[in-house]
Design an enzyme around this catalytic site. Structure first.
Site, PDB file in Angstrom:
ATOM      1  N   HIS A 188     -95.212  21.159 -56.939  1.00 44.58           N
ATOM      2  CA  HIS A 188     -94.665  19.938 -57.539  1.00 44.58           C
ATOM      3  C   HIS A 188     -93.146  20.026 -57.677  1.00 44.58           C
ATOM      4  O   HIS A 188     -92.606  19.733 -58.749  1.00 44.58           O
ATOM      5  CB  HIS A 188     -95.274  19.704 -58.930  1.00 44.58           C
ATOM      6  CG  HIS A 188     -96.724  19.335 -58.921  1.00 44.58           C
ATOM      7  ND1 HIS A 188     -97.481  19.230 -60.069  1.00 44.58           N
ATOM      8  CD2 HIS A 188     -97.552  19.024 -57.898  1.00 44.58           C
ATOM      9  CE1 HIS A 188     -98.708  18.889 -59.761  1.00 44.58           C
ATOM     10  NE2 HIS A 188     -98.792  18.764 -58.442  1.00 44.58           N
TER      11      HIS A 188
HETATM   12  C1  FAD Z   1    -100.396  21.833 -51.055  1.00 46.70           C
HETATM   13  C2  FAD Z   1     -99.956  20.674 -51.957  1.00 46.70           C
HETATM   14  C3  FAD Z   1    -100.894  20.099 -52.797  1.00 46.70           C
HETATM   15  C4  FAD Z   1    -100.507  19.049 -53.643  1.00 46.70           C
HETATM   16  N1  FAD Z   1    -101.448  18.466 -54.443  1.00 46.70           N
HETATM   17  C5  FAD Z   1    -101.103  17.425 -55.232  1.00 46.70           C
HETATM   18  C6  FAD Z   1    -102.077  16.764 -56.017  1.00 46.70           C
HETATM   19  O1  FAD Z   1    -103.251  17.115 -56.004  1.00 46.70           O
HETATM   20  N2  FAD Z   1    -101.667  15.730 -56.788  1.00 46.70           N
HETATM   21  C7  FAD Z   1    -100.369  15.326 -56.843  1.00 46.70           C
HETATM   22  O2  FAD Z   1    -100.059  14.376 -57.576  1.00 46.70           O
HETATM   23  N3  FAD Z   1     -99.422  15.936 -56.091  1.00 46.70           N
HETATM   24  C8  FAD Z   1     -99.768  16.963 -55.285  1.00 46.70           C
HETATM   25  N4  FAD Z   1     -98.821  17.588 -54.529  1.00 46.70           N
HETATM   26  C9  FAD Z   1     -97.419  17.141 -54.677  1.00 46.70           C
HETATM   27  C10 FAD Z   1     -97.118  15.885 -53.881  1.00 46.70           C
HETATM   28  O3  FAD Z   1     -97.611  16.035 -52.558  1.00 46.70           O
HETATM   29  C11 FAD Z   1     -95.599  15.689 -53.882  1.00 46.70           C
HETATM   30  O4  FAD Z   1     -95.137  15.531 -55.216  1.00 46.70           O
HETATM   31  C12 FAD Z   1     -95.183  14.446 -53.089  1.00 46.70           C
HETATM   32  O5  FAD Z   1     -95.697  14.484 -51.776  1.00 46.70           O
HETATM   33  C13 FAD Z   1     -93.659  14.393 -53.041  1.00 46.70           C
HETATM   34  O6  FAD Z   1     -93.284  13.340 -52.189  1.00 46.70           O
HETATM   35  P1  FAD Z   1     -91.868  13.315 -51.471  1.00 46.70           P
HETATM   36  O7  FAD Z   1     -91.798  12.032 -50.762  1.00 46.70           O
HETATM   37  O8  FAD Z   1     -90.816  13.672 -52.457  1.00 46.70           O
HETATM   38  O9  FAD Z   1     -91.895  14.523 -50.446  1.00 46.70           O
HETATM   39  P2  FAD Z   1     -92.898  14.819 -49.230  1.00 46.70           P
HETATM   40  O10 FAD Z   1     -94.248  14.223 -49.486  1.00 46.70           O
HETATM   41  O11 FAD Z   1     -92.802  16.300 -49.016  1.00 46.70           O
HETATM   42  O12 FAD Z   1     -92.263  14.019 -48.003  1.00 46.70           O
HETATM   43  C14 FAD Z   1     -91.123  14.484 -47.335  1.00 46.70           C
HETATM   44  C15 FAD Z   1     -91.291  14.180 -45.870  1.00 46.70           C
HETATM   45  O13 FAD Z   1     -90.071  14.388 -45.214  1.00 46.70           O
HETATM   46  C16 FAD Z   1     -90.299  15.101 -44.022  1.00 46.70           C
HETATM   47  N5  FAD Z   1     -89.071  15.858 -43.716  1.00 46.70           N
HETATM   48  C17 FAD Z   1     -88.453  16.787 -44.465  1.00 46.70           C
HETATM   49  N6  FAD Z   1     -87.339  17.223 -43.881  1.00 46.70           N
HETATM   50  C18 FAD Z   1     -87.225  16.548 -42.727  1.00 46.70           C
HETATM   51  C19 FAD Z   1     -86.271  16.554 -41.667  1.00 46.70           C
HETATM   52  N7  FAD Z   1     -85.183  17.340 -41.703  1.00 46.70           N
HETATM   53  N8  FAD Z   1     -86.468  15.722 -40.622  1.00 46.70           N
HETATM   54  C20 FAD Z   1     -87.553  14.909 -40.578  1.00 46.70           C
HETATM   55  N9  FAD Z   1     -88.485  14.854 -41.557  1.00 46.70           N
HETATM   56  C21 FAD Z   1     -88.327  15.670 -42.609  1.00 46.70           C
HETATM   57  C22 FAD Z   1     -91.479  16.005 -44.338  1.00 46.70           C
HETATM   58  O14 FAD Z   1     -92.141  16.397 -43.149  1.00 46.70           O
HETATM   59  C23 FAD Z   1     -92.329  15.078 -45.200  1.00 46.70           C
HETATM   60  O15 FAD Z   1     -93.175  14.278 -44.417  1.00 46.70           O
HETATM   61  C24 FAD Z   1     -99.168  18.608 -53.653  1.00 46.70           C
HETATM   62  C25 FAD Z   1     -98.236  19.189 -52.770  1.00 46.70           C
HETATM   63  C26 FAD Z   1     -98.641  20.198 -51.923  1.00 46.70           C
HETATM   64  C27 FAD Z   1     -97.629  20.807 -50.961  1.00 46.70           C
END
Ligand code: FAD
Length: 414
Positions: free
Chosen positions: A350
């Site tokens: 997280h």
């Molecule tokens: C194993 C795991 C289990 C989880 N389980 C839960 C759960 O049960 N419940 C819950 O509420 N939350 C859970 N989470 C947390 C939740 O997934 C995150 O809080 C949420 O996805 C954050 O969203 P975000 O958009 O900030 O980042 P992300 O979802 O990480 O999205 C970022 C995106 O940007 C892309 N990216 C990054 N850098 C680059 C680059 N340089 N070029 C192109 N693309 C790029 C990545 O590939 C990704 O697709 C979990 C996370 C993980 C890893």
């Protein structure tokens, strides 16, 4: 309830769903119940905790079933719920298998993004704005690689400084957690279902045909939010039950019936950082979580573990439990537990806070998610949270995306 989600009329019928702007997001329903998770909630009630049937409603505190981003038993990711319905729009181009390497600037205006795909370097020019959504690990790294970050560190790794912003990559927060594992006296856990071919096949069929059973559940099927100190205004510990167990995360499931209680520190004081190690966009950044740096964090989660043990020791859950397998009877006092935590605690995956929003000059983004001191550049992901939320981070991050899109539209219309 989350401000951007509304309950559907199906809620009362056990087919509960929330609807985001882009599509439906479901919550857990009666199909995903299990005697062990029911017993877990009942034992918490025995110990004096409240029940809640909606962690995102007015009463966050208490014990109940987890809500899922799933629809009719199928996981509903943001790609499914938001991107897929929009993918044929004429004003949208989705480029996959691409790696963003740099934000391009003219002075203090973001003009585009450079990315690599199949060995080719491509520039996407921005007519409007550049929105970074790389998550709390990659958004700060991309800003740093683009020259926006702590100036001395950027110079050290050979990146030309565009703006000295010391907090890009700092303020990393996460929910430190620990697993307590219990050996059960009945073969009704997922450990048992996957070990017996016939039962495993039955579970697969149950899921495929009816979207029921173990495979329709989230990892933590039920949970509780509670306070380690009654003087606190809101819960500081989350506990979740998983209907399986393993010696270590990523290892095979135990060959005995087992469950895990995941105890999570909700309001850590400790802060870490995410810093690019070099100017190479393919080199993973250095992630320093600094878990338990603040003394109070260790004390709080050690206390939360002991309170969780009391729940496991209360009936009716106690009737299903043979013994505590992890950490086991050698860990007795709060001090023992703290020592155990230091060696065995882990991330909840997280991470947040590394491009934090704030009104002060050091904040990375302002209240409209615009990177301070720049034009045409926003960050919209978990990295903008100034403080980690007291619960799982996925739904709040979806809300950040919804709010970001509303603000981008408002600003574009003037
Ligand atoms: C194993 C795991 C289990 C989880 N389980 C839960 C759960 O049960 N419940 C819950 O509420 N939350 C859970 N989470 C947390 C939740 O997934 C995150 O809080 C949420 O996805 C954050 O969203 P975000 O958009 O900030 O980042 P992300 O979802 O990480 O999205 C970022 C995106 O940007 C892309 N990216 C990054 N850098 C680059 C680059 N340089 N070029 C192109 N693309 C790029 C990545 O590939 C990704 O697709 C979990 C996370 C993980 C890893």
């Amino acid at each position: 309830m989350l401000p951007f989600f509304r309950k559907s009329e199906d809620q009362e019928r056990g087919e509960s769903e929330y609807h985001g702007a882009g599509g439906p997001l479901g919550v857990s329903d009666t199909r995903t119940r299990h005697p062990l998770s029911d017993a877990f909630i009942e034992s918490a009630v025995t110990c004096g905790y409240q029940r809640t049937d909606d962690f995102n409603g007015p009463q966050h505190e208490g014990f109940g079933y987890m809500q899922l981003t799933a629809r009719k038993g199928l996981r509903s990711s943001t790609a499914v719920a938001f991107l897929r319905p929009a993918q044929n729009r004429k004003n949208l181009t989705i480029v996959t298998e691409a790696h963003a390497t740099r934000v391009l600037f003219e002075g203090r205006r973001a003009t585009g993004v450079e990315y690599e795909r199949g060995g080719e370097t491509i520039v996407a020019q921005a007519r409007g704005e550049v929105i970074l959504s790389g998550g709390a690990i990659n958004s700060p790294q991309l800003l740093q690689l683009s020259g926006v970050g702590p100036a001395q560190h950027l110079r050290d790794i050979g990146v030309d400084v565009v703006a000295d912003m010391p907090d890009v990559g700092n303020n990393l927060q996460d929910h430190f957690n620990i697993r307590l594992v219990y050996r059960c006296n009945q073969p009704i856990t997922l450990n048992d279902a996957v070990r017996h071919p016939l039962r495993g096949a039955r579970e697969v069929m149950n899921y495929a045909l009816r979207r029921r059973g173990f495979f329709a559940m989230g990892a933590s099927v039920a949970a509780g939010f509670f306070r380690t100190d009654p003087a606190l205004a809101t819960p500081d510990i989350q506990i979740g039950i998983t209907l399986f167990s393993a010696e270590k995360i990523g290892q095979g499931l135990h060959r005995f019936p087992g469950i895990s209680l995941i105890v999570r520190l909700l309001r850590p004081e400790s802060q870490g950082s995410v810093m690019a190690r070099s100017a190479d966009p393919y080199e993973a950044p250095a992630i320093r979580p600094n878990f338990l740096h603040a003394v109070r964090d260790g004390e709080t989660i050690a206390r939360g573990c002991q309170m969780s043990r009391e729940i496991a020791g209360a009936r009716p859950l106690a009737d299903f439990i043979e013994s505590e397998h992890i950490p086991g009877e050698a860990v007795v006092s709060d001090a023992d537990m703290l020592e155990y935590l230091r060696h065995n605690g882990a991330t909840s995956f997280h991470p947040v806070g590394t491009c934090r929003m704030g009104p002060d000059e050091r904040a990375v983004v302002d209240a409209r998610l615009r990177v301070r001191g720049f034009e045409g550049l926003r960050v919209a992901d978990a990295s903008i949270m100034p403080k980690i939320v007291s619960g799982n981070t996925n739904a709040p991050t979806i809300m950040i995306g919804e709010k970001a899109s509303a603000m981008i539209l408002e600003d574009a219309r003037g």
